[in-house]
Each structure stands twice: as C-alpha cells, then as structure tokens.
Design a protein around this motif. Structure first.
Motif, short mmCIF file in Angstrom:
data_model
loop_
_atom_site.label_atom_id
_atom_site.label_comp_id
_atom_site.label_asym_id
_atom_site.label_seq_id
_atom_site.Cartn_x
_atom_site.Cartn_y
_atom_site.Cartn_z
N MET A 202 16.12 5.43 4.40
CA MET A 202 15.12 6.09 3.68
C MET A 202 15.23 7.40 3.06
SD MET A 202 12.07 4.92 3.01
CE MET A 202 12.32 4.46 1.60
N ILE A 203 14.32 7.30 2.53
CA ILE A 203 13.33 7.94 1.72
C ILE A 203 12.98 9.27 2.39
CG2 ILE A 203 11.08 7.73 0.65
CD1 ILE A 203 11.44 4.88 0.25
N GLN A 204 13.72 10.25 1.92
CA GLN A 204 13.61 11.56 2.57
C GLN A 204 12.19 12.11 2.57
OE1 GLN A 204 16.61 13.76 0.42
NE2 GLN A 204 17.99 12.04 0.73
N SER A 205 11.40 11.76 1.55
CA SER A 205 10.07 12.34 1.44
C SER A 205 9.08 11.68 2.40
CB SER A 205 9.58 12.17 0.00
OG SER A 205 9.75 10.84 -0.40
N ASP A 206 9.51 10.63 3.11
CA ASP A 206 8.58 9.87 3.95
C ASP A 206 8.51 10.49 5.34
OD1 ASP A 206 7.01 7.75 4.94
OD2 ASP A 206 8.78 6.59 5.48
N GLU A 207 7.82 11.66 5.42
CA GLU A 207 7.85 12.39 6.70
C GLU A 207 7.18 11.62 7.83
OE1 GLU A 207 6.74 15.40 4.35
OE2 GLU A 207 8.88 15.85 4.03
N ASN B 157 10.90 -1.81 6.97
CA ASN B 157 11.70 -2.52 7.97
C ASN B 157 11.05 -3.85 8.36
OD1 ASN B 157 14.06 -0.91 8.68
ND2 ASN B 157 12.56 0.65 9.16
N ALA B 158 9.73 -3.81 8.58
CA ALA B 158 9.02 -5.04 8.98
C ALA B 158 9.07 -6.06 7.85
CB ALA B 158 7.58 -4.69 9.33
N TYR B 159 8.91 -5.57 6.62
CA TYR B 159 8.91 -6.48 5.46
C TYR B 159 10.27 -7.13 5.28
CZ TYR B 159 8.10 -8.10 0.69
OH TYR B 159 7.98 -8.89 -0.43
N VAL B 160 11.33 -6.33 5.37
CA VAL B 160 12.68 -6.87 5.17
C VAL B 160 12.99 -7.96 6.20
CG1 VAL B 160 15.15 -6.30 5.36
CG2 VAL B 160 13.66 -4.88 3.97
N GLU B 161 12.59 -7.68 7.44
CA GLU B 161 12.87 -8.66 8.48
C GLU B 161 12.15 -9.99 8.18
OE1 GLU B 161 11.96 -8.84 13.13
OE2 GLU B 161 12.54 -6.86 12.39
N ALA B 162 10.87 -9.89 7.76
CA ALA B 162 10.08 -11.10 7.51
C ALA B 162 10.59 -11.86 6.28
CB ALA B 162 8.61 -10.72 7.32
N VAL B 163 10.97 -11.13 5.26
CA VAL B 163 11.37 -11.76 4.01
C VAL B 163 12.79 -12.34 4.14
CG1 VAL B 163 12.33 -9.97 2.53
CG2 VAL B 163 10.42 -11.32 1.74
N GLU C 283 0.83 -1.21 0.00
CA GLU C 283 0.00 0.00 0.00
C GLU C 283 0.86 1.27 0.00
OE1 GLU C 283 -2.95 1.29 3.30
OE2 GLU C 283 -3.45 -0.77 2.65
N GLU C 284 1.88 1.26 0.86
CA GLU C 284 2.77 2.43 0.94
C GLU C 284 3.53 2.63 -0.38
OE1 GLU C 284 3.18 4.72 3.34
OE2 GLU C 284 1.58 3.75 4.48
N ALA C 285 3.96 1.51 -0.98
CA ALA C 285 4.71 1.61 -2.25
C ALA C 285 3.80 2.13 -3.36
CB ALA C 285 5.30 0.25 -2.61
N LYS D 7 5.91 6.17 7.76
CA LYS D 7 5.07 4.97 7.62
C LYS D 7 5.66 3.99 6.62
CE LYS D 7 0.47 4.90 7.37
NZ LYS D 7 -0.78 5.38 6.79
N PHE D 8 6.15 4.53 5.49
CA PHE D 8 6.73 3.68 4.45
C PHE D 8 7.99 3.00 5.00
CE2 PHE D 8 8.07 3.70 -0.37
CZ PHE D 8 7.86 2.33 -0.41
#
Ligand code: GA4
Length: 315
Positions: free
Chosen positions: A110-115, A124-130, A63-65, A118-119
C-alpha cells in the motif's frame, strides 16, 4: 440502431445497440460450465451471478476506493507509484482515467496515504475473495474443455498458477470522471486493447462505458447490469492455452456524460517464469509457440496499448 462515427484517430467505426452478455448463474455448475465455454468462444466475455464474493467485502472496497478518488490531487499523489492519472503504460498512451495499480502478491499493498489501514485491509479481503472466484471459474472452464472426468492435475493447472505465491496478478482501480457536456463521438477513458493475462474479473459501479469489439471497427456497449455481477473476460494467455478456441476480445471504456464510472479489475496472471503453451489435450497442432509470461508481459509493455501482440507468438 447503429451510430457511425469517427474515432480520435479518424478511423470510421460503428457503435451498435447495447448487448446483454450471457449471465452465468454459478449455483448450477453443470449448466454454468456449458454456458461459460460457449460465451468464451463467442464473445470472450460473460457475467457471473451467485459468485460467492460476499457483498460486504465488495461494498467496503468500493467505498474506500470512491473515498480515495474523491480526495484532492496532492493527497492522491501521496499514494506513490500505484497511483496514476491519464498516462497508460510506458509508450505514450493516454486516457480520461485515474487509477491505482497494485501487485497482489506483495504483502504490503500500500498506499502510503492510508493511515487508518482501512483501504489496505479492504483490498486484502477483496483480493482473497476474487482470487478464489477466478480459480473456481478456471477449474470449471477446464472441466468444460477437457470433459467431466479429467485428470485432476490437468484440470487444476490454471488455478494453481493463480494460487502460486509468485503469481503476477494485478488489482486495478479505475475512476473515469464524467464528461461535463455530452459529445457525439465517444470520449475514450481507456483505449482499445486486449488484456494480456489469463482471465479478468471486473466490477463496476453500475455506470456504463465498457464496449467490446468482436468484429473489427464495430463497438458494442455492454449493459452494466446486473450490478451484483462480475464481468469476466478471456485474456491473451487463455487464448493461447486454448489454442484460439476462447477469444481474447478487444474492449475499451467510453467516458459518460454527467456520471462517473468506477471499476475494479482483477487480472489473474501466472508467475513471471511460468511457461505458457497450448494445454494438453486441447489441440493437435498449436497455433502459438511456447513462451514465458515474463516474455509476453515485456512484449506488451514495449508496445502501444492497442497493438496486437499475440501475432508475434503465432507459429
Ligand atoms: C491492459 C490491462 C491492465 O489494465 C494492465 C494494462 C497495462 C498498464 O496500464 O500499465 C498495459 C495494458 C494493460 C496492455 C499493454 C501495455 C500494458 C498498458 C500498455 C500499453 C495493467 C495490463 O496488465 O495490461
């Protein structure tokens, strides 16, 4: 049905009917091991279901992507160097794709625009799980290769490289905007290549486009279902480590009419200084010389996307 067409470089190619890659159910480990090994030998690709990556972690990052790629271009540019559009690699390859490439051992992705952050936290959660899934798959593949009572140090050799804090693994988000008119010849979003790393775990939004080439000049579209699955493929390093028993197969992505494809690929890689060679007990006569991942990565980046690099290391 087989469609014969000419690709943009005027090479004649055949596009076959879709295939369903082997679907591996991770709930039954001993069956999964046998099927995965066979799939890595035959196709270099398979899909996994019941993989243990929580659906909410996947949905959140997807969703964030999707929100990120839907932003106006100047906003996306604010993400800085992880964001790219059309240019692939450093040697002039281009494709109908925009992407984010993130180094996964960096603590601040990150992603400087991600104030709102959330993204970044979804990533982080996705990388850990994958990463956990990649390690489990590698341990199972090693068990399949070396037998059921392997030396525990040898059987976890590959997963330890991925768990290493200096692992050079990458997370890549790809967005392929749709074609506005259907076209006879495939429009390429990401040109043919093999993945240089050990293993790749790919999620897509259910829109087709991925094609694999087991035989030169013949492309087979991969059915994007089941949507809950991960598509897994052998990278060049795993081909070397298994002495060619597992195959790193060329693949590419064709852009689809009217539908936009989004995919998230985790490329599991060792630290740059790690030595890559045929695994102990796999073969008597190695096909490739030993090299470091850093050396191989450099060979990949100083060449074009579609170039074969493994033959440079063949004995
Ligand atoms: C292919 C797999 C990954 O997407 C990637 C790609 C990388 C890039 O896009 O920067 C490469 C490509 C990939 C292989 C050869 C080199 C490097 C572009 C290119 C021409 C991030 C990777 O690790 O290798």
């Amino acid at each position: 049905m087989v469609v014969i067409s000419q690709n943009p470089t005027m090479k004649i190619e055949k596009i076959r009917d879709d295939i369903d890659l082997p679907i591996i159910n991770l709930l039954n480990k001993s069956k999964a091991i046998k099927e995965m090994v066979r799939a890595c030998e035959e196709y270099g690709f398979f899909k996994v279901i019941n993989h243990g990556v929580p659906q909410e972690i996947i949905s959140q990052v997807e969703e964030e992507a999707a929100g990120f790629f839907a932003m106006p271009d100047p906003e996306k540019m604010r993400a800085g160097p992880p964001y790219g559009c059309k240019n692939i690699g450093l040697k002039g390859d281009v494709g109908e794709v925009e992407y984010l490439i993130l180094q996964t051992n960096s603590p601040h992705y990150m992603i400087q625009s991600d104030e709102s952050n959330k993204f970044s936290s979804a990533i982080n959660a996705y990388v850990e799980a994958v990463r956990k899934l990649a390690c489990e798959l590698l341990d199972l593949l090693m068990e399949g290769l070396l037998g059921s009572t392997p030396n525990p140090t040898t059987s976890s050799m590959l997963s330890r490289l991925i768990k290493d804090s200096e692992s050079d693994s990458i997370l890549r988000f790809n967005h392929y905007p749709p074609l506005d008119v259907p076209s006879d010849s495939p429009k390429i979003g990401f040109g043919e290549h093999t993945d240089p790393q050990i293993i790749t775990l790919l999620r897509s939004n259910g829109v087709k486009g991925l094609q694999i080439s087991i035989e030169d000049g013949v492309w087979i579209p991969v059915n994007p279902r089941p949507e809950s699955s991960f598509c897994v493929n052998v990278g060049d390093l795993l081909q070397v480590m298994t002495n060619g028993r597992f195959v790193s197969v060329k693949h590419r992505v064709a852009v689809q009419p009217y539908e936009s494809r989004m995919s998230i690929a985790y490329f599991a890689a060792p630290p740059l200084h790690a030595t890559v060679s045929c695994l102990p007990g796999v073969a008597a006569a190695p096909l490739y010389r030993s090299f470091s991942w850093g050396e191989y990565k450099q060979a990949a980046y100083t060449r074009r996307l579609g170039d074969t690099r493994l033959n440079l290391f063949a004995l």
